[in-house]
Design a protein around this motif. Structure first.
Motif, PDB file in Angstrom:
ATOM      1  N   SER A   1       6.161   6.768  -0.935  1.00  0.00           N
ATOM      2  CA  SER A   1       5.250   6.738   0.216  1.00  0.00           C
ATOM      3  C   SER A   1       3.844   7.079  -0.282  1.00  0.00           C
ATOM      4  O   SER A   1       3.345   8.173  -0.082  1.00  0.00           O
ATOM      5  CB  SER A   1       5.697   7.707   1.316  1.00  0.00           C
ATOM      6  OG  SER A   1       5.745   9.044   0.833  1.00  0.00           O
ATOM      7  N   ASP A   2       3.243   6.119  -0.942  1.00  0.00           N
ATOM      8  CA  ASP A   2       1.923   6.289  -1.548  1.00  0.00           C
ATOM      9  C   ASP A   2       0.840   6.110  -0.488  1.00  0.00           C
ATOM     10  O   ASP A   2       0.486   4.995  -0.116  1.00  0.00           O
ATOM     11  CB  ASP A   2       1.740   5.271  -2.673  1.00  0.00           C
ATOM     12  CG  ASP A   2       0.380   5.384  -3.346  1.00  0.00           C
ATOM     13  OD1 ASP A   2      -0.360   6.342  -3.041  1.00  0.00           O
ATOM     14  OD2 ASP A   2       0.062   4.514  -4.174  1.00  0.00           O
ATOM     15  N   ARG A   3       0.303   7.203  -0.003  1.00  0.00           N
ATOM     16  CA  ARG A   3      -0.682   7.147   1.081  1.00  0.00           C
ATOM     17  C   ARG A   3      -2.001   6.507   0.638  1.00  0.00           C
ATOM     18  O   ARG A   3      -2.849   6.184   1.484  1.00  0.00           O
ATOM     19  CB  ARG A   3      -0.949   8.554   1.623  1.00  0.00           C
ATOM     20  CG  ARG A   3      -1.701   9.455   0.668  1.00  0.00           C
ATOM     21  CD  ARG A   3      -1.939  10.849   1.226  1.00  0.00           C
ATOM     22  NE  ARG A   3      -2.843  11.611   0.383  1.00  0.00           N
ATOM     23  CZ  ARG A   3      -2.480  12.258  -0.716  1.00  0.00           C
ATOM     24  NH1 ARG A   3      -1.195  12.248  -1.094  1.00  0.00           N
ATOM     25  NH2 ARG A   3      -3.375  12.915  -1.438  1.00  0.00           N
ATOM     26  N   THR A   4      -2.208   6.304  -0.677  1.00  0.00           N
ATOM     27  CA  THR A   4      -3.451   5.696  -1.165  1.00  0.00           C
ATOM     28  C   THR A   4      -3.392   4.165  -1.141  1.00  0.00           C
ATOM     29  O   THR A   4      -4.378   3.504  -1.464  1.00  0.00           O
ATOM     30  CB  THR A   4      -3.759   6.154  -2.599  1.00  0.00           C
ATOM     31  OG1 THR A   4      -2.768   5.608  -3.505  1.00  0.00           O
ATOM     32  CG2 THR A   4      -3.746   7.668  -2.713  1.00  0.00           C
ATOM     33  N   ALA A   5      -2.257   3.593  -0.756  1.00  0.00           N
ATOM     34  CA  ALA A   5      -2.081   2.143  -0.800  1.00  0.00           C
ATOM     35  C   ALA A   5      -2.954   1.424   0.222  1.00  0.00           C
ATOM     36  O   ALA A   5      -3.343   1.990   1.243  1.00  0.00           O
ATOM     37  CB  ALA A   5      -0.616   1.791  -0.556  1.00  0.00           C
ATOM     38  N   ASN A   6      -3.268   0.153  -0.077  1.00  0.00           N
ATOM     39  CA  ASN A   6      -3.983  -0.740   0.841  1.00  0.00           C
ATOM     40  C   ASN A   6      -5.298  -0.153   1.354  1.00  0.00           C
ATOM     41  O   ASN A   6      -5.618  -0.231   2.543  1.00  0.00           O
ATOM     42  CB  ASN A   6      -3.074  -1.136   2.007  1.00  0.00           C
ATOM     43  CG  ASN A   6      -1.926  -2.007   1.554  1.00  0.00           C
ATOM     44  OD1 ASN A   6      -2.130  -3.079   0.985  1.00  0.00           O
ATOM     45  ND2 ASN A   6      -0.703  -1.548   1.772  1.00  0.00           N
ATOM     46  N   LEU A   7      -6.062   0.406   0.419  1.00  0.00           N
ATOM     47  CA  LEU A   7      -7.326   1.049   0.779  1.00  0.00           C
ATOM     48  C   LEU A   7      -8.292   0.074   1.440  1.00  0.00           C
ATOM     49  O   LEU A   7      -8.959   0.415   2.422  1.00  0.00           O
ATOM     50  CB  LEU A   7      -7.960   1.672  -0.466  1.00  0.00           C
ATOM     51  CG  LEU A   7      -9.317   2.351  -0.275  1.00  0.00           C
ATOM     52  CD1 LEU A   7      -9.209   3.495   0.721  1.00  0.00           C
ATOM     53  CD2 LEU A   7      -9.844   2.864  -1.623  1.00  0.00           C
ATOM     54  N   ASP A   8      -8.396  -1.153   0.919  1.00  0.00           N
ATOM     55  CA  ASP A   8      -9.344  -2.113   1.483  1.00  0.00           C
ATOM     56  C   ASP A   8      -9.020  -2.437   2.936  1.00  0.00           C
ATOM     57  O   ASP A   8      -9.914  -2.468   3.784  1.00  0.00           O
ATOM     58  CB  ASP A   8      -9.359  -3.403   0.653  1.00  0.00           C
ATOM     59  CG  ASP A   8     -10.080  -3.235  -0.675  1.00  0.00           C
ATOM     60  OD1 ASP A   8     -10.728  -2.180  -0.866  1.00  0.00           O
ATOM     61  OD2 ASP A   8     -10.005  -4.153  -1.509  1.00  0.00           O
ATOM     62  N   GLN A   9      -7.753  -2.681   3.220  1.00  0.00           N
ATOM     63  CA  GLN A   9      -7.379  -3.007   4.591  1.00  0.00           C
ATOM     64  C   GLN A   9      -7.628  -1.830   5.525  1.00  0.00           C
ATOM     65  O   GLN A   9      -8.104  -1.994   6.652  1.00  0.00           O
ATOM     66  CB  GLN A   9      -5.915  -3.437   4.655  1.00  0.00           C
ATOM     67  CG  GLN A   9      -5.635  -4.761   3.953  1.00  0.00           C
ATOM     68  CD  GLN A   9      -4.166  -5.141   3.996  1.00  0.00           C
ATOM     69  OE1 GLN A   9      -3.382  -4.608   4.776  1.00  0.00           O
ATOM     70  NE2 GLN A   9      -3.778  -6.072   3.143  1.00  0.00           N
ATOM     71  N   ARG A  10      -7.316  -0.642   5.067  1.00  0.00           N
ATOM     72  CA  ARG A  10      -7.537   0.546   5.905  1.00  0.00           C
ATOM     73  C   ARG A  10      -9.026   0.778   6.160  1.00  0.00           C
ATOM     74  O   ARG A  10      -9.432   1.102   7.277  1.00  0.00           O
ATOM     75  CB  ARG A  10      -6.918   1.782   5.232  1.00  0.00           C
ATOM     76  CG  ARG A  10      -5.396   1.754   5.217  1.00  0.00           C
ATOM     77  CD  ARG A  10      -4.823   3.057   4.724  1.00  0.00           C
ATOM     78  NE  ARG A  10      -4.904   3.231   3.288  1.00  0.00           N
ATOM     79  CZ  ARG A  10      -5.592   4.165   2.660  1.00  0.00           C
ATOM     80  NH1 ARG A  10      -6.322   5.031   3.361  1.00  0.00           N
ATOM     81  NH2 ARG A  10      -5.572   4.255   1.352  1.00  0.00           N
ATOM     82  N   THR A  11      -9.827   0.601   5.110  1.00  0.00           N
ATOM     83  CA  THR A  11     -11.275   0.774   5.256  1.00  0.00           C
ATOM     84  C   THR A  11     -11.848  -0.263   6.202  1.00  0.00           C
ATOM     85  O   THR A  11     -12.735   0.024   7.022  1.00  0.00           O
ATOM     86  CB  THR A  11     -11.971   0.691   3.889  1.00  0.00           C
ATOM     87  OG1 THR A  11     -11.393   1.645   2.998  1.00  0.00           O
ATOM     88  CG2 THR A  11     -13.465   0.972   4.013  1.00  0.00           C
ATOM     89  N   TYR A  12     -11.337  -1.490   6.113  1.00  0.00           N
ATOM     90  CA  TYR A  12     -11.801  -2.561   6.987  1.00  0.00           C
ATOM     91  C   TYR A  12     -11.548  -2.210   8.453  1.00  0.00           C
ATOM     92  O   TYR A  12     -12.427  -2.418   9.313  1.00  0.00           O
ATOM     93  CB  TYR A  12     -11.105  -3.868   6.621  1.00  0.00           C
ATOM     94  CG  TYR A  12     -11.530  -5.041   7.460  1.00  0.00           C
ATOM     95  CD1 TYR A  12     -12.735  -5.689   7.232  1.00  0.00           C
ATOM     96  CD2 TYR A  12     -10.713  -5.505   8.497  1.00  0.00           C
ATOM     97  CE1 TYR A  12     -13.133  -6.773   8.010  1.00  0.00           C
ATOM     98  CE2 TYR A  12     -11.102  -6.583   9.279  1.00  0.00           C
ATOM     99  CZ  TYR A  12     -12.309  -7.213   9.027  1.00  0.00           C
ATOM    100  OH  TYR A  12     -12.687  -8.282   9.801  1.00  0.00           O
ATOM    101  N   VAL A  13     -10.387  -1.696   8.759  1.00  0.00           N
ATOM    102  CA  VAL A  13     -10.083  -1.312  10.136  1.00  0.00           C
ATOM    103  C   VAL A  13     -10.984  -0.160  10.575  1.00  0.00           C
ATOM    104  O   VAL A  13     -11.492  -0.151  11.707  1.00  0.00           O
ATOM    105  CB  VAL A  13      -8.594  -0.945  10.288  1.00  0.00           C
ATOM    106  CG1 VAL A  13      -8.303  -0.371  11.675  1.00  0.00           C
ATOM    107  CG2 VAL A  13      -7.719  -2.178  10.044  1.00  0.00           C
TER     108      VAL A  13
END
Length: 352
Positions: free
Chosen positions: A95-107
């Motif tokens: 459960s790597d909470r650092t994953a998909n940083l770009d998508q999270r930042t975009y939202v």
């Protein structure tokens, strides 16, 4: 088996992840089918404040109190913002909470507080019940600290991918069920106002229903990570049989009048979670009168991470159009503006 595992990782301690070589076509007549091409999302990191390594809960892990962390992005604009809790995938094992940083930042750029959370997994002896309790703990923690992070507590959403999509779905369908509200901040609500489920499993007994025999054999192997996710560590059972425990782990069995709106998304070339998983859950939601929409990405695989990099064997068996490339060789399908617009549009529609 859903997986964002690192290279060489194994879901059951033995053979590496087996991808499907063939995928049965799903009836998408009730879904919105898109060609996920076009420009990629872009992120303005200067518009958000990022804070990492926040402890939101400290449950017991194999008898030892262990801190669970979250990372949060808060828009710098004034006023309270809706909250989106992001739940990453990881094949029940990570459960790597650092994953998909770009998508999270975009939202977050679109005006949402976005918190990405760590949760307990099978590697620490946890089951889906523990992980679901963790998601709800994070939601309660964030509501309790709404003033600190500028959160509008009336508009809380959960968004997950793969195993995280499963947990997002379970979080939504158990709205109002106090069974999984354990730990701190019990004076706060864990209810959510919407669910975004990207390529998440649902009825695990049908996890490989669209696949060839080799993929079925792998997914239904006795005692594998999926079986441990339901039955616990050391099990010798398979997820193939729809037992009472499997039914309890199936989001469709928990749908009620308290279930919030759902957005489900799946790729037609997903070699790890059968596309019919989201279709069957979508159908169950609609049958119960829940506001739901399913979006199908033509040629898209299991997210934008390069699946073959996570698998040491069977890398040559990836179906055409799998994760990591789009049909025109441009932006990755799950990170195009077209695809992400369905997520941000869903959030906006249910924040009004």
């Amino acid at each position: 088996m859903p997986s964002d595992l690192p290279s060489g990782a194994s879901a059951d301690g033995g053979a590496s992840i087996v991808q499907a070589k063939t995928i049965k076509k799903t009836d998408n007549s009730t879904s919105t089918v898109i060609n996920p091409t076009g420009p990629a999302i872009t992120c303005d990191t200067s518009a958000v404040t990022a804070t990492d390594d926040i402890t939101y809960s400290s449950p017991p892990v194999q008898g030892t109190k262990t801190d669970l962390k979250l990372d949060i992005h808060v828009p710098k604009s004034s006023g309270k913002k809706p909250l989106v809790v992001y739940v990453t995938g990881g094949g029940w094992m990570l459960s790597d909470r650092t994953a998909n940083l770009d998508q999270r930042t975009y939202v977050a750029d679109q005006g949402y507080v976005v918190a990405s959370i760590q949760y307990r997994t099978t590697t620490s002896g946890a089951t889906y019940k523990d992980a679901l309790a963790d998601v709800k703990s994070a939601i309660r923690y964030l509501r309790a600290n709404a003033d600190t992070y500028g959160i509008d507590t009336d508009h809380v959403f959960v968004w997950g991918q793969s195993a995280g999509g499963y947990l997002a779905a379970m979080t939504g369908v158990t709205n109002g069920d106090k069974t999984y509200d354990v730990g701190d901040h019990l004076d706060q609500s864990s209810q959510v106002q919407g669910v975004v489920d990207e390529f998440g499993p649902a009825d695990l007994s049908e996890l490989a229903a669209d696949y060839d025999q080799a993929a079925e054999d792998f997914n239904y192997a006795a005692g594998n990570a999926a079986a441990q996710w339901v039955y616990g560590p050391g099990t010798s059972k398979s997820i193939k049989q729809y037992t009472s425990q499997m039914a309890a782990a199936d989001p469709a069995t928990h749908i009620s009048s308290s279930t919030p709106p759902f957005l489900l998304l799946h790729g037609t070339a997903d070699p790890l979670v059968s596309p019919s998983q989201t279709l069957n859950l979508f159908t169950a939601l609609e049958d119960k009168g829940v506001d739901a929409k399913r979006v199908v990405l033509t040629g898209a695989g299991h997210g934008d991470t390069t699946v073959t990099a996570a698998i040491s064997e069977s890398s040559s068996s990836t179906p055409s159009g799998s994760a990591g490339s789009s049909a025109d060789g441009g932006a990755k399908p799950w990170s195009t503006k077209k695809t992400m617009s369905y997520i941000t549009g869903f959030l906006a529609d249910h924040t009004k």
